[in-house]
Enzyme design. Structure first.
Site, mmCIF file in Angstrom:
data_model
loop_
_atom_site.group_PDB
_atom_site.id
_atom_site.type_symbol
_atom_site.label_atom_id
_atom_site.label_comp_id
_atom_site.label_asym_id
_atom_site.label_seq_id
_atom_site.Cartn_x
_atom_site.Cartn_y
_atom_site.Cartn_z
ATOM 1 N N ARG A 65 -72.204 34.335 7.882
ATOM 2 C CA ARG A 65 -71.757 35.707 7.986
ATOM 3 C C ARG A 65 -72.324 36.522 6.818
ATOM 4 O O ARG A 65 -72.439 36.009 5.696
ATOM 5 C CB ARG A 65 -70.235 35.689 7.917
ATOM 6 C CG ARG A 65 -69.555 37.020 8.076
ATOM 7 C CD ARG A 65 -69.554 37.468 9.501
ATOM 8 N NE ARG A 65 -68.607 38.553 9.729
ATOM 9 C CZ ARG A 65 -68.669 39.361 10.773
ATOM 10 N NH1 ARG A 65 -69.613 39.206 11.702
ATOM 11 N NH2 ARG A 65 -67.788 40.306 10.946
ATOM 12 N N THR A 340 -73.770 41.590 20.412
ATOM 13 C CA THR A 340 -74.014 40.363 19.669
ATOM 14 C C THR A 340 -74.776 39.456 20.628
ATOM 15 O O THR A 340 -75.063 39.848 21.746
ATOM 16 C CB THR A 340 -72.655 39.799 19.233
ATOM 17 O OG1 THR A 340 -72.066 40.768 18.393
ATOM 18 C CG2 THR A 340 -72.719 38.485 18.534
ATOM 19 N N THR A 358 -75.351 38.033 15.118
ATOM 20 C CA THR A 358 -75.285 39.446 15.480
ATOM 21 C C THR A 358 -75.837 40.370 14.406
ATOM 22 O O THR A 358 -75.932 39.999 13.239
ATOM 23 C CB THR A 358 -73.804 39.826 15.739
ATOM 24 O OG1 THR A 358 -73.729 41.151 16.229
ATOM 25 C CG2 THR A 358 -72.955 39.723 14.476
ATOM 26 N N ASN A 360 -74.176 43.230 14.642
ATOM 27 C CA ASN A 360 -72.971 43.999 14.966
ATOM 28 C C ASN A 360 -73.293 44.969 16.098
ATOM 29 O O ASN A 360 -73.263 44.582 17.248
ATOM 30 C CB ASN A 360 -72.369 44.693 13.749
ATOM 31 C CG ASN A 360 -70.968 45.219 14.068
ATOM 32 O OD1 ASN A 360 -70.295 44.628 14.932
ATOM 33 N ND2 ASN A 360 -70.534 46.271 13.421
ATOM 34 N N ASP A 382 -67.356 45.918 10.212
ATOM 35 C CA ASP A 382 -66.312 44.953 10.585
ATOM 36 C C ASP A 382 -65.216 44.854 9.521
ATOM 37 O O ASP A 382 -64.163 44.276 9.759
ATOM 38 C CB ASP A 382 -66.912 43.563 10.843
ATOM 39 C CG ASP A 382 -67.436 43.421 12.266
ATOM 40 O OD1 ASP A 382 -67.191 44.331 13.077
ATOM 41 O OD2 ASP A 382 -68.077 42.404 12.570
ATOM 42 N N SER A 412 -64.877 38.482 15.070
ATOM 43 C CA SER A 412 -64.221 37.972 16.280
ATOM 44 C C SER A 412 -65.069 36.902 16.959
ATOM 45 O O SER A 412 -64.684 36.392 18.020
ATOM 46 C CB SER A 412 -63.989 39.112 17.277
ATOM 47 O OG SER A 412 -63.168 40.095 16.709
ATOM 48 N N GLY A 432 -69.435 40.470 22.400
ATOM 49 C CA GLY A 432 -68.448 41.355 23.018
ATOM 50 C C GLY A 432 -67.437 41.927 22.043
ATOM 51 O O GLY A 432 -66.336 42.298 22.437
ATOM 52 N N GLY A 433 -67.817 41.971 20.766
ATOM 53 C CA GLY A 433 -66.947 42.599 19.770
ATOM 54 C C GLY A 433 -65.563 41.986 19.784
ATOM 55 O O GLY A 433 -65.399 40.774 19.896
HETATM 56 O O1 DON Z 1 -68.329 39.694 14.160
HETATM 57 C C1 DON Z 1 -67.845 40.416 15.013
HETATM 58 O O2 DON Z 1 -66.747 40.251 15.517
HETATM 59 C C2 DON Z 1 -68.662 41.577 15.526
HETATM 60 N N1 DON Z 1 -69.612 41.994 14.537
HETATM 61 C C3 DON Z 1 -69.321 41.149 16.786
HETATM 62 C C4 DON Z 1 -70.117 42.273 17.362
HETATM 63 C C5 DON Z 1 -70.352 42.126 18.780
HETATM 64 O O3 DON Z 1 -69.973 41.205 19.439
HETATM 65 C C6 DON Z 1 -71.073 43.262 19.348
HETATM 66 N N2 DON Z 1 -71.000 43.204 20.715
HETATM 67 N N3 DON Z 1 -70.144 43.628 21.335
#
Ligand code: DON
Length: 528
Positions: A65, A340, A358, A360, A382, A412, A432-433
């Site tokens: 990360r 992502t 990702t 992000n 984030d 996430s 998917g955030g």
């Molecule tokens: O780490 C995370 O939870 C986010 N940066 C993930 C971003 C992501 O999945 C973008 N797509 N929707």
């Protein structure tokens, strides 16, 4: 077998497996290939998590990360009146210190078998010789014109004369090829201490960004204990903090287990109600308690303690929605995207890798580093720029996820491996955030509780609830009767609630592997 969101990258991974590489080797090749062929999310300028389970039962989790630069501070994204600005999303200041190259190198050093340079080579070739833009990649670049146009190098590389690229057009990325060649030759050292590092630091300083050479030099990928739990007679191996994914998913599964929630059938109103109530509660806890475990105490054991779960379960009314305000406070608006990327690999020996990484947002912060050819992340978003107010995904988060130098923002991302009778059973994950956690869990439950095959499990319409805003978002495909019944129980329901994560899954069954690509987006599952 490999399932990834871009076919060239899948093929690169399969070629490594065919040539005798193991699952980690293939994962390294797929990740580098995606950084070229899936610039939307594949990256060397971002970060992520790699979860592995080896044929002998050992597991490993590599946390690569991004971290906040040393110059970051609690209120860095607030304007004079205390309102969050867009600086955490767009431009140089949005980037956390990238972790991908160090993470892949650590995974390879510990578990790889093939020479490093061989695994980076397919990516070098795609960048140097170009590859044909698929319909979906061309479309996604086009959809990000406004972002990419703001940064000359991004505009030059992805938008040519400032317009959208066509499907079938070749994208050649010579600067990225050079960067990847250096990484192939010198390893992560180039990216963190060598020429790439120096040039990145100079560009940062020239453009008001925060990442320094010292930030790059001191970046470490971290090996952590994967989070392990049980659901019925299945083992669940998943992402620990700084991901919220594993904790929240295990909490939801524990809330569901033994309730008989599944009896009414997949997609039924009462099953959907129960899922939504579990999601509401776990996401409320996520907002309050989750953050980087190197900086804050995350009460993982407490959240998964059977007595805590039993108490929480007793607050679920089987017939009525519990208003989120009763569970906690806050407000949010959902911003749904799939930016992502995730892929899974299983090799012939039964080693498995589940990797989510990702930038992000799609195309990250929009910045391609001049002369280096790669895009930077906007992972700083984030963090809770202002604890208590929603981020890009409408997620509310607390002080536990406030910005501090060197801290990792809460994620996430939920790469997960499921075992049955101590043997590899499923490899799952998704972009998917904030919706990732719910998406991954539902695909697993579709197999474990509803007896679906892996493609059915992925195709089945999914729901999302994240505590705030207080509503159930449904993918298309739920029946109007279900929607009406849920409304009758007091739920606000959005039947056009957008996609709930692009889940990809592999499933081992009797010596065969089933692969399922998320039909809502692009990609390819392939084996040999
Ligand atoms: O780490 C995370 O939870 C986010 N940066 C993930 C971003 C992501 O999945 C973008 N797509 N929707």
């Amino acid at each position: 077998m490999v399932v990834a969101q871009e076919p060239n990258a899948t093929d690169a991974g399969v070629a490594v497996l065919k040539a005798g590489g193991n699952a980690v080797d293939a994962a390294v090749a797929v990740a580098f290939a995606l950084s070229v062929t899936h610039p939307f999310a594949g990256n060397i300028g971002g970060g992520g998590f790699l979860l592995a389970r080896f044929a002998d039962g050992r597991t490993a989790f590599i946390d690569f990360r991004e971290t906040a630069p040393a110059g970051a501070s609690h209120d860095m994204y607030l304007d004079a009146s205390g309102k969050p600005t867009r600086d955490s999303l767009v431009g140089w200041r949005a980037a956390g210190v990238p972790g991908t190259v160090r993470g892949l190198e650590l995974a390879h050093k510990k578990f790889g078998r093939k020479p490093w340079a061989e695994l980076v080579q397919p990516a070098v070739d795609f960048a140097a010789n170009g590859f044909e833009l698929s319909y979906s990649t061309a479309k996604s670049i086009c959809a990000s014109t406004k972002l990419l146009n703001q940064f000359p190098e991004s505009k030059r590389i992805f938008l040519k004369a400032g317009g959208c690229p066509e499907t079938g057009e070749k994208l050649i990325q010579p600067e990225l090829a050079e960067t990847l060649r250096r990484i192939a030759g010198e390893g992560a050292k180039d990216f963190y201490e060598g020429e790439t590092a120096r040039r990145l630091a100079v560009a940062m300083a020239a453009n008001g960004g925060l990442i320094t050479l010292e930030d790059l030099k001191s970046y470490r990928a971290v090996e952590r204990q994967p989070l392990e739990g049980k659901y019925k007679n299945y083992g669940i191996i998943t992402a620990p903090p700084p991901s919220s994914g594993g904790v929240a998913m295990l909490e939801m599964m524990a809330l569901l287990e033994g309730t008989g929630y599944e009896k009414a059938g997949a997609g039924s109103a009462s099953t959907t109600h129960y899922l939504a109530e579990a999601m509401r509660r776990a996401y409320a806890d996520r907002a309050e308690f989750l953050g980087d475990p190197d900086f804050v105490h995350v009460p993982v054991k407490g959240l998964l303690n059977p007595r805590y779960i039993a108490g929480l379960r007793s607050t679920i009314d089987v017939k009525r929605a519990t208003p989120s305000d009763v569970i906690g406070h806050g407000d949010a608006t959902v911003f749904e995207t799939n930016e992502t990327t995730h892929f899974n690999v299983i090799d012939a020996e039964g080693n498995a890798v589940s990797l989510t990484y990702t930038l992000n947002g799609g195309y990250g912060n929009g910045v391609t580093v001049p002369g280096l050819g790669f895009l930077l992340n906007n992972e700083m978003d984030d963090f809770a720029a202002k604890p208590g107010t929603p981020n890009l995904f409408g997620l509310i988060q607390g002080e536990a996820n406030a910005i501090m130098p060197h801290k990792r923002p809460l994620s996430s991302m939920t790469p997960t491996i499921v075992t049955r009778d101590g043997k590899l059973f499923m490899v799952v994950g998704a972009p998917g955030g904030g919706r990732i956690i719910n998406g991954v869990m539902q695909v697993i439950l579709n197999v474990l509780d509803f007896g679906m095959d892996v493609q059915q499990a992925v195709d089945q319409p999914r729901l999302h609830h994240q505590w705030k805003p207080d509503k159930i978002s449904l993918e298309r495909g739920f029946s109007p009767d279900t929607v009406a019944l849920l409304r009758g129980m007091g739920h606000e329901v959005d039947p056009e609630g957008g996609g709930v994560a692009s889940v990809e899954a592999l499933l081992v069954d009797g010596g065969w592997i089933q692969g399922a690509q998320n039909g809502r987006s692009t990609g390819k599952a392939a084996g040999y």
